[in-house]
Write a protein that holds these residues in place. Sequence first.
Motif, short mmCIF file in Angstrom:
data_model
loop_
_atom_site.label_atom_id
_atom_site.label_comp_id
_atom_site.label_asym_id
_atom_site.label_seq_id
_atom_site.Cartn_x
_atom_site.Cartn_y
_atom_site.Cartn_z
N ASP A 1 20.59 29.60 13.77
CA ASP A 1 21.78 30.06 14.44
C ASP A 1 21.85 31.66 14.22
O ASP A 1 23.10 32.15 13.56
CB ASP A 1 23.13 29.52 13.80
N ASP A 47 18.94 28.60 18.52
CA ASP A 47 20.31 29.29 18.56
C ASP A 47 19.74 30.90 17.98
O ASP A 47 20.47 31.51 17.50
CB ASP A 47 21.57 28.92 17.91
N ASN A 71 20.52 24.77 21.59
CA ASN A 71 21.20 24.54 22.83
C ASN A 71 21.54 25.85 23.63
O ASN A 71 21.68 25.85 24.72
CB ASN A 71 22.62 23.83 22.60
N HIS A 82 17.24 21.72 15.59
CA HIS A 82 18.41 22.45 15.73
C HIS A 82 19.60 21.75 15.36
O HIS A 82 20.37 22.17 14.47
CB HIS A 82 18.47 23.17 17.16
N HIS A 114 23.00 24.49 13.56
CA HIS A 114 24.08 24.19 14.72
C HIS A 114 25.52 24.02 14.28
O HIS A 114 26.54 24.51 14.97
CB HIS A 114 23.68 22.96 15.51
MN LIG Z 1 23.88 25.51 18.45
#
Ligand SMILES: [Mn+2]
Length: 366
Positions: free
Chosen positions: A21, A49, A79, A159, A196
């Motif tokens: 992330d 991410d 995502n 993730h 995530h």
């Molecule tokens: Mn995410």
Amino acid sequence: MAVRVERPNGKKGQRAIVISDIHANLKAFIELLKKVDFSEQDILILLGDIVEKGESSLDMLHYVMELKKTHNVYAVCGNCDAIAMEVLKDTRNEDLLKYILLRKQTLVGEMCRAAGAKLNRDTDMGKVKKELRERYKEELSFICELPHIIEIGQYVFAHAAVYPGRMEEMKPSQAMKADDFMNQGYHFEKYHVVGHWPTSLYCKEIPDCNPRIDKENKIISIDGGNVLKRDGQLNALIIPDLFENEVTFTYVDQLRKAKVLNTQEAGEKSFCIPWTDSLVELLRTEKDFTYCEHISSGNKMWIPNSYLCEDRDGWHTEDISDYQIPLTYGDIVSVSEVTSRGYLVKKNGVIGWYYGMLEFLPEGEE
Ligand SMILES: [Mn+2]
């Protein structure tokens, strides 16, 4: 589309650095690589991410693509990374346009700006997509080819989630998006490392942004809330040997650093309000704070007014707690908020209120 699982060969004794992330925070990423002394001998695993929400998605993506040419870099798709794949489809043009217009900092938005495309509600997104496919062929195929799960040595990386016993049957969306993964009751033989879901969301009493390690169920969650949380951090999980179960971690954040000038004991009781359950009732306001009751728990605390925001269903707060953090004269802390009641600070990944005095360090000094 089936889930893509990659199984690179790792050497016994090879160190892995795992970062999740990053959300386009290139500055923090470079700082963190330096802090862990990342080199050609290591394996770098990016847990997805990489882009979106932060300042420089395109620079961030280019940096990772370049780094991969000279170092052992593996990345899974998150995502947020997957959003760019919409450029390759001829469907849902309106949805993508709406997304870019709504969110200021997105990879596709940056690509459009760099390509000179000025977007408004009437833009023909189909035409823009065609242009972007030409101009950003390499970047888009880099994202498209990312696996969803990586397995090396004693570790599995994704993730957001991997489900026991049926890794290959998972849908990509299941690996890329899952809330609250550590509380789903799963148990694994090998360590499963995910990002995530900011780790502080798992905290009930003391807000802690460090990686969360469940040794019994073999799950490690490492998203420190970098970019998303004002007091978040970018964590690096350090695995000295991918064939052993020992791990350590470190982090960077971009908050101002200060030296603590008073000693303070830990408070007795405290409570965290996460953004996932953030509805509060405002009881009374004094200067920059409002005394609030957390609707679902009944707990009451003073919350900075800047954390409060009114929505259709009432008032909400950003992640906050009333934890009084233990500190000793001379401690170096990250300062998140300066208020009339004291400072909101972070030490070793733990966030809490400090009511003494402090002295800010000159920029760049720690
Ligand atoms: Mn995410």
